[in-house]
Design a protein around this motif. Sequence first.
Motif, PDB file in Angstrom:
ATOM      1  N   VAL A 105       0.781  -1.164   0.075  1.00  0.00           N
ATOM      2  CA  VAL A 105       0.117   0.078  -0.179  1.00  0.00           C
ATOM      3  C   VAL A 105       0.790   1.189  -0.114  1.00  0.00           C
ATOM      4  CG1 VAL A 105      -0.247  -0.162   2.498  1.00  0.00           C
ATOM      5  CG2 VAL A 105      -1.800   1.183   1.042  1.00  0.00           C
ATOM      6  N   THR A 106       1.987   1.347   0.702  1.00  0.00           N
ATOM      7  CA  THR A 106       2.862   2.568   0.528  1.00  0.00           C
ATOM      8  C   THR A 106       3.956   2.502  -0.388  1.00  0.00           C
ATOM      9  OG1 THR A 106       4.182   1.569   2.650  1.00  0.00           O
ATOM     10  CG2 THR A 106       2.322   2.869   3.208  1.00  0.00           C
ATOM     11  N   GLY A 107       4.182   1.192  -0.759  1.00  0.00           N
ATOM     12  CA  GLY A 107       5.151   0.836  -1.783  1.00  0.00           C
ATOM     13  C   GLY A 107       4.476   1.486  -3.217  1.00  0.00           C
ATOM     14  N   GLN A 108       3.195   1.391  -3.180  1.00  0.00           N
ATOM     15  CA  GLN A 108       2.330   1.854  -4.353  1.00  0.00           C
ATOM     16  C   GLN A 108       2.306   0.830  -5.647  1.00  0.00           C
ATOM     17  OE1 GLN A 108       0.640   4.402  -3.660  1.00  0.00           O
ATOM     18  NE2 GLN A 108       2.011   5.527  -2.111  1.00  0.00           N
ATOM     19  N   VAL A 109       2.558  -0.476  -5.336  1.00  0.00           N
ATOM     20  CA  VAL A 109       2.516  -1.342  -6.302  1.00  0.00           C
ATOM     21  C   VAL A 109       1.862  -2.612  -5.839  1.00  0.00           C
ATOM     22  CG1 VAL A 109       4.799  -0.616  -7.345  1.00  0.00           C
ATOM     23  CG2 VAL A 109       4.716  -2.406  -5.339  1.00  0.00           C
ATOM     24  N   VAL A 110       1.305  -3.476  -6.869  1.00  0.00           N
ATOM     25  CA  VAL A 110       0.965  -4.639  -7.018  1.00  0.00           C
ATOM     26  C   VAL A 110       1.991  -5.639  -7.381  1.00  0.00           C
ATOM     27  CG1 VAL A 110      -0.993  -6.254  -7.402  1.00  0.00           C
ATOM     28  CG2 VAL A 110      -1.380  -4.017  -7.048  1.00  0.00           C
ATOM     29  N   ARG A 111       2.256  -6.793  -6.630  1.00  0.00           N
ATOM     30  CA  ARG A 111       3.400  -7.619  -7.065  1.00  0.00           C
ATOM     31  C   ARG A 111       2.572  -9.086  -7.454  1.00  0.00           C
ATOM     32  NH1 ARG A 111       5.842  -5.004  -2.872  1.00  0.00           N
ATOM     33  NH2 ARG A 111       7.479  -3.664  -3.476  1.00  0.00           N
ATOM     34  N   LYS A 112       3.103  -9.755  -8.346  1.00  0.00           N
ATOM     35  CA  LYS A 112       2.760 -11.144  -8.634  1.00  0.00           C
ATOM     36  C   LYS A 112       3.917 -11.972  -8.443  1.00  0.00           C
ATOM     37  CE  LYS A 112       1.297 -13.899 -12.433  1.00  0.00           C
ATOM     38  NZ  LYS A 112       1.018 -14.116 -13.864  1.00  0.00           N
ATOM     39  N   TYR A 113       3.845 -12.987  -7.430  1.00  0.00           N
ATOM     40  CA  TYR A 113       4.758 -13.780  -6.938  1.00  0.00           C
ATOM     41  C   TYR A 113       4.395 -15.322  -7.247  1.00  0.00           C
ATOM     42  CZ  TYR A 113       5.578 -10.082  -3.528  1.00  0.00           C
ATOM     43  OH  TYR A 113       6.045  -8.772  -2.986  1.00  0.00           O
ATOM     44  N   THR A 114       5.656 -16.007  -7.425  1.00  0.00           N
ATOM     45  CA  THR A 114       5.363 -17.374  -7.338  1.00  0.00           C
ATOM     46  C   THR A 114       5.053 -17.757  -5.765  1.00  0.00           C
ATOM     47  OG1 THR A 114       7.713 -18.082  -6.909  1.00  0.00           O
ATOM     48  CG2 THR A 114       7.262 -17.911  -9.306  1.00  0.00           C
ATOM     49  N   PRO A 115       4.644 -18.942  -5.389  1.00  0.00           N
ATOM     50  CA  PRO A 115       4.409 -19.590  -4.109  1.00  0.00           C
ATOM     51  C   PRO A 115       5.627 -19.441  -3.202  1.00  0.00           C
ATOM     52  CG  PRO A 115       3.162 -21.001  -5.524  1.00  0.00           C
ATOM     53  CD  PRO A 115       4.016 -20.115  -6.500  1.00  0.00           C
ATOM     54  N   GLU A 116       6.640 -19.427  -4.118  1.00  0.00           N
ATOM     55  CA  GLU A 116       8.134 -19.397  -3.296  1.00  0.00           C
ATOM     56  C   GLU A 116       8.458 -17.821  -3.163  1.00  0.00           C
ATOM     57  OE1 GLU A 116       7.015 -23.070  -5.119  1.00  0.00           O
ATOM     58  OE2 GLU A 116       7.768 -21.189  -6.455  1.00  0.00           O
ATOM     59  N   GLY A 117       7.860 -17.091  -3.760  1.00  0.00           N
ATOM     60  CA  GLY A 117       8.191 -15.697  -3.352  1.00  0.00           C
ATOM     61  C   GLY A 117       8.984 -14.975  -4.387  1.00  0.00           C
ATOM     62  N   ARG A 118       9.107 -15.700  -5.531  1.00  0.00           N
ATOM     63  CA  ARG A 118      10.006 -14.924  -6.741  1.00  0.00           C
ATOM     64  C   ARG A 118       8.832 -14.112  -7.523  1.00  0.00           C
ATOM     65  NH1 ARG A 118      10.428 -16.394 -12.093  1.00  0.00           N
ATOM     66  NH2 ARG A 118       9.420 -18.344 -11.757  1.00  0.00           N
ATOM     67  N   VAL A 119       9.228 -12.722  -7.641  1.00  0.00           N
ATOM     68  CA  VAL A 119       8.552 -11.641  -8.363  1.00  0.00           C
ATOM     69  C   VAL A 119       8.053 -12.265  -9.888  1.00  0.00           C
ATOM     70  CG1 VAL A 119       8.195  -9.401  -8.636  1.00  0.00           C
ATOM     71  CG2 VAL A 119       8.928  -9.990  -6.842  1.00  0.00           C
ATOM     72  N   LEU A 120       7.150 -12.250 -10.076  1.00  0.00           N
ATOM     73  CA  LEU A 120       6.864 -12.344 -11.714  1.00  0.00           C
ATOM     74  C   LEU A 120       6.315 -11.107 -12.417  1.00  0.00           C
ATOM     75  CD1 LEU A 120       4.604 -15.566 -11.289  1.00  0.00           C
ATOM     76  CD2 LEU A 120       7.126 -15.527 -12.031  1.00  0.00           C
ATOM     77  N   MET A 121       5.741 -10.210 -11.718  1.00  0.00           N
ATOM     78  CA  MET A 121       5.331  -9.059 -12.323  1.00  0.00           C
ATOM     79  C   MET A 121       5.102  -7.824 -11.360  1.00  0.00           C
ATOM     80  SD  MET A 121       2.057  -8.368 -14.966  1.00  0.00           S
ATOM     81  CE  MET A 121       0.939  -9.310 -13.970  1.00  0.00           C
TER      82      MET A 121
END
Length: 303
Positions: A105-121
């Motif tokens: 919310v304060t980083g101003q982004v929506v992140r898509k992750y794998t279940p392991e926590g790797r950022v996809l988008m």
Amino acid sequence: MKILMALALFGASLVPAGAQLKSGPPMPYRPLADWPKLPQGWTFGPCSTVTVDRQDHVWIFSRGAHPVAEFDRDGNLLRAWEGVSIKQAHGIRIDSEGNVWGVDVTGQVVRKYTPEGRVLMVVGTEGKTGDNDSHTAFNRPTNVAFAPNGDFYVSDGYVNARVVHFSKDGKYLGQWGHKGTGDGEFDLVHDIVLDKQNRLLVGERTNQRIQIFDLEGKLLGKWTGIGSPWSLCYVAREDAVYMADGVNMRVVKLNMNGDVVGVLGAAGKAAGQFDGPHGIAVDTTGAIYVAEVGNQRVQKFVK
């Protein structure tokens, strides 16, 4: 005097803003003791939200040292992400492919992750705010919902007052809403879910209502008098919405006419009570999970 007005639009009921707070019968649930089982020395910090995946694994998004943690249904810790960069946790959802989406919310982004926590988008502009017409930046976004074709919708949010529509690969497709109290306007767009009729239910924390839209942003109805929707969970098998009412410190169950058909909890610190219920989820057994920012915990309720 309470004005009674019913207008059925695609199953949604329209009642005037400022309606008297609705209540309903107590839900037959009890809090489950010793859930979850935290490792020694662990604390959550404020718990922003909670969701469940297809395996009934419970994902908790918190503002402490371990912001993303996965538990089994019995409360055993399965994994906690290490080294993830999250300024302030808010919404979390699991998509149909099992990917984890976290709203910073304060980083101003929506992140898509794998279940392991790797950022996809990453959607939005890291650390940068945009106004209500921006195609590339949010201003304190809150949560995300997914359409059957993979498109997604972001509720944006604390400062901006809109719903933003993106393609599956993150391309901006459109938006609707601006600050206000009228139909189709928003004040603190705090959560968003999709029902099985492909209607978007948008919870407004300050306006204390849920507005219902089609996937293109056409208003279909609104529910008022329900309390303040800090979090929403739509359960398709029941065709019902579970809502964390953060102003009245309760959980309510709503049918698809916006009627309150069940109530759970009250303000307090004890088991079964709430302080800042900010997230809610329901698993396949019907168990309810409630994340609290004030009590810094997640409670599990069972029948």
